[in-house]
Motif scaffolding. Structure first.
Motif, PDB file in Angstrom:
ATOM      1  N   GLN A 164       0.829  -1.196   0.000  1.00  0.00           N
ATOM      2  CA  GLN A 164       0.000   0.000   0.000  1.00  0.00           C
ATOM      3  C   GLN A 164       0.871   1.257   0.000  1.00  0.00           C
ATOM      4  OE1 GLN A 164      -2.452  -0.476   3.475  1.00  0.00           O
ATOM      5  NE2 GLN A 164      -3.835  -1.965   2.514  1.00  0.00           N
ATOM      6  N   PHE A 165       1.959   1.210   0.752  1.00  0.00           N
ATOM      7  CA  PHE A 165       2.885   2.342   0.809  1.00  0.00           C
ATOM      8  C   PHE A 165       3.496   2.606  -0.567  1.00  0.00           C
ATOM      9  CE2 PHE A 165       7.235   3.980   1.508  1.00  0.00           C
ATOM     10  CZ  PHE A 165       6.933   5.147   2.175  1.00  0.00           C
ATOM     11  N   LEU A 166       3.935   1.546  -1.253  1.00  0.00           N
ATOM     12  CA  LEU A 166       4.561   1.689  -2.567  1.00  0.00           C
ATOM     13  C   LEU A 166       3.565   2.228  -3.591  1.00  0.00           C
ATOM     14  CD1 LEU A 166       6.670  -1.606  -2.734  1.00  0.00           C
ATOM     15  CD2 LEU A 166       7.495   0.706  -2.264  1.00  0.00           C
ATOM     16  N   ILE A 167       2.331   1.756  -3.538  1.00  0.00           N
ATOM     17  CA  ILE A 167       1.301   2.230  -4.475  1.00  0.00           C
ATOM     18  C   ILE A 167       1.026   3.720  -4.273  1.00  0.00           C
ATOM     19  CG2 ILE A 167      -1.151   2.063  -5.085  1.00  0.00           C
ATOM     20  CD1 ILE A 167      -0.954  -0.945  -4.481  1.00  0.00           C
ATOM     21  N   CYS A 168       0.908   4.124  -3.018  1.00  0.00           N
ATOM     22  CA  CYS A 168       0.666   5.540  -2.727  1.00  0.00           C
ATOM     23  C   CYS A 168       1.826   6.415  -3.181  1.00  0.00           C
ATOM     24  CB  CYS A 168       0.416   5.743  -1.231  1.00  0.00           C
ATOM     25  SG  CYS A 168      -1.252   5.315  -0.698  1.00  0.00           S
ATOM     26  N   ARG A 169       3.053   5.962  -2.973  1.00  0.00           N
ATOM     27  CA  ARG A 169       4.212   6.756  -3.397  1.00  0.00           C
ATOM     28  C   ARG A 169       4.231   6.921  -4.911  1.00  0.00           C
ATOM     29  NH1 ARG A 169       9.820   7.632  -0.988  1.00  0.00           N
ATOM     30  NH2 ARG A 169       9.114   9.659  -1.708  1.00  0.00           N
ATOM     31  N   PHE A 170       3.812   5.877  -5.630  1.00  0.00           N
ATOM     32  CA  PHE A 170       3.769   5.977  -7.091  1.00  0.00           C
ATOM     33  C   PHE A 170       2.776   7.058  -7.528  1.00  0.00           C
ATOM     34  CE2 PHE A 170       1.703   4.715 -11.100  1.00  0.00           C
ATOM     35  CZ  PHE A 170       2.801   4.733 -11.947  1.00  0.00           C
ATOM     36  N   PHE A 171       1.583   7.030  -6.952  1.00  0.00           N
ATOM     37  CA  PHE A 171       0.556   7.987  -7.371  1.00  0.00           C
ATOM     38  C   PHE A 171       0.820   9.398  -6.830  1.00  0.00           C
ATOM     39  CE2 PHE A 171      -1.885   4.084  -8.237  1.00  0.00           C
ATOM     40  CZ  PHE A 171      -2.321   4.392  -9.514  1.00  0.00           C
ATOM     41  N   ILE A 172       1.483   9.494  -5.686  1.00  0.00           N
ATOM     42  CA  ILE A 172       1.867  10.820  -5.188  1.00  0.00           C
ATOM     43  C   ILE A 172       2.810  11.494  -6.174  1.00  0.00           C
ATOM     44  CG2 ILE A 172       3.232  12.027  -3.415  1.00  0.00           C
ATOM     45  CD1 ILE A 172       2.032  10.135  -1.358  1.00  0.00           C
ATOM     46  N   GLY A 173       3.621  10.685  -6.851  1.00  0.00           N
ATOM     47  CA  GLY A 173       4.558  11.235  -7.832  1.00  0.00           C
ATOM     48  C   GLY A 173       3.879  12.009  -8.937  1.00  0.00           C
ATOM     49  N   PHE A 174       2.577  11.768  -9.155  1.00  0.00           N
ATOM     50  CA  PHE A 174       1.864  12.481 -10.210  1.00  0.00           C
ATOM     51  C   PHE A 174       1.828  13.987  -9.961  1.00  0.00           C
ATOM     52  CE2 PHE A 174      -0.711   9.327 -12.839  1.00  0.00           C
ATOM     53  CZ  PHE A 174       0.174   8.287 -12.599  1.00  0.00           C
TER      54      PHE A 174
END
Length: 468
Positions: free
Chosen positions: A113-123
């Motif tokens: 969940q942490f990795l997924i959020c970091r990916f989308f935060i990058g947007f």
């Protein structure tokens, strides 16, 4: 793009908070600052996150890579959307939607969940493209490089200010009775709320252009309705200069992201500094964005006003080459004092190179500034991704070899061997990156402009590009 440009600002008057050009400058700079603040807001809390979620070293590295990977796709898309719908709506939606994964990061329970959020935060890193687009259509040719560089530099401060700001937010949260070990969760929620509120400010207090919003101008017939938008974007993709600038930005902003993201550990491993002191040093270099990036845009404008568009390109090549040389020299130093001299010089030149890059971008194709800004901006994150992969692979191989060779010598000896191996591997990686930057500097000299793209006299009375 826009058919009329008579209302573009010809001066960057920082005491002006009323004109639409300067109001936009201040709001877009603040929005960019908050986006960077939230984008890298988790960095000061990584030790707490590792402990709370049980992240492995590999997962920690992957989170760094994912944080810059998501931005690539967002930057490529947002530039074209800016050309079509205008920066006001694009920034509003980016801030509002981007706030969601920032806030959700405060609720994650697993490493995935942490990795997924970091990916989308990058947007939300795509905010850079909108900022550059918006200042490009608010300021005239004689000052656009300085305006772009200043708004971007002050926005980039968010990536350094979070090292101070996020712990302060966490301390305030703890003062209200929240447990210290979960304060990072509340801090990320607060950062997301700030982005959400900024989206509303952008919608109500800015305009797309000095003449009005895109929708209004289309209704009046004062700008095209983009029926040939696909063809325009196709011409951008075929322009070799766009891809050269893509590589150039990978070699400056991309490298700055990765170097500063790995510098804390490197300073500790290479020079034996403690974590707090190393972190403060890296923060001080990030804070150079207050003036360094502006200098790059300023000198880009100066060379452009006196030597034409070729002057902008030559200055970009020179400052980019200086960046590569400074990083290569820094990688070879074992003295802390000498190392700091080269690191300061690297910080100055890398940020100036970023400013110089976007003193050239607005002149490649005046009808597709957003699309070009998006592609070039994405280059920065591609550079960060590739540099992070290089350093991760070199470090992993070196540390594994060190562990194998020191088996049976005790845990302390193994950790010492790992430290030396990691420092040596990252040092070698920095040197290779420095050499790649020099290659990018040479490639930048291939950027040419047709005679028709120049005008004899501009606002300043000197040779420069015409606003079309």
């Amino acid at each position: 793009m826009i058919n009329k440009t008579s209302n573009k600002a010809t001066k960057l008057n920082l005491r002006d908070f009323k004109s639409i050009q300067m109001k936009t400058f201040w709001i877009t700079s603040l929005a960019f600052f908050l986006c960077f603040f939230a984008w890298f807001g988790i960095v000061p809390f990584m030790p707490d996150v590792v402990k709370d979620l049980g992240l492995t070293p590999s997962q920690k590295w992957n989170s760094i890579i994912l944080a810059v990977s998501g931005t690539v796709f967002a930057r490529l898309a947002i530039g074209k959307l800016c050309d079509k719908y205008g920066p006001r709506l694009c920034y509003t939606y980016l801030l509002v939607l981007g706030a969601i994964p920032v806030m959700l990061l405060g609720f994650v329970q697993t490493p995935m969940q942490f990795l997924i959020c970091r990916f989308f935060i990058g947007f939300i890193g795509a905010s850079f493209v909108i900022t550059q687009f918006h200042t490009s259509i608010m300021f005239a040719a004689n000052i656009v490089g300085t305006a772009n560089a200043t708004s971007a530099g002050w926005g980039n401060l968010g990536g350094g200010a979070n090292r101070l700001g996020m712990p302060l937010i966490a301390a305030a949260v703890v003062a209200f009775g929240v447990a210290d070990e979960i304060a990072w969760r509340y801090s990320m929620v607060i950062a997301g709320v700030l982005c959400l509120l900024m989206g509303l400010v952008y919608y109500f207090f800015t305009k797309d252009t000095p003449e009005g919003n895109f929708a209004e101008l289309k209704e009046k017939g004062e700008m095209p309705v983009f029926k040939k938008d696909e063809a325009s974007f196709g011409s951008v993709l075929k322009d070799y200069r766009v891809w050269i600038l893509f590589l150039v930005y990978a070699a400056c902003f991309g490298i700055e992201l990765t170097v500063y993201g790995t510098m804390d550990d490197y300073l500790q491993n290479r020079f034996g500094l403690d974590r707090t002191f190393a972190g403060n040093l890296v923060l001080s270099f990030a804070l150079m964005n207050i003036f360094a990036r502006t200098l790059g845009g300023y000198f880009g404008d100066k060379f452009g006003n006196s030597k034409g568009l070729r002057g902008r390109v030559i200055f970009l090549a020179v400052i980019l080459a200086a960046e590569g040389i400074m990083l290569s020299f820094f990688s070879m130093t074992t003295s802390l004092v000498v190392g700091m001299i080269f690191l300061i010089a690297f910080s100055l030149t890398v940020q100036m190179a970023e400013g110089a890059t976007f003193s050239v971008v607005p002149f490649i194709n005046k009808k597709a500034i957003g699309s070009i800004s998006g592609i070039v901006g994405a280059g920065g994150n591609v550079g960060a991704f590739l540099a992070a992969i290089l350093l991760k692979s070199k470090s992993a191989v070196a540390e594994s070899a060190a562990i194998t060779s020191s088996k049976g010598l005790g845990q302390e000896a193994i950790e010492a061997a790992q430290t030396v191996a990691s420092a040596s591997a990252v040092s070698g990686g920095y040197f290779v990156i420095g050499a790649c930057i020099l290659v990018a500097a040479l490639l930048s000299l291939t950027i040419k402009f047709a005679t028709s793209e120049e005008t004899v006299r501009g606002e300043s009375g000197k040779l420069q590009m015409a606003d079309k």
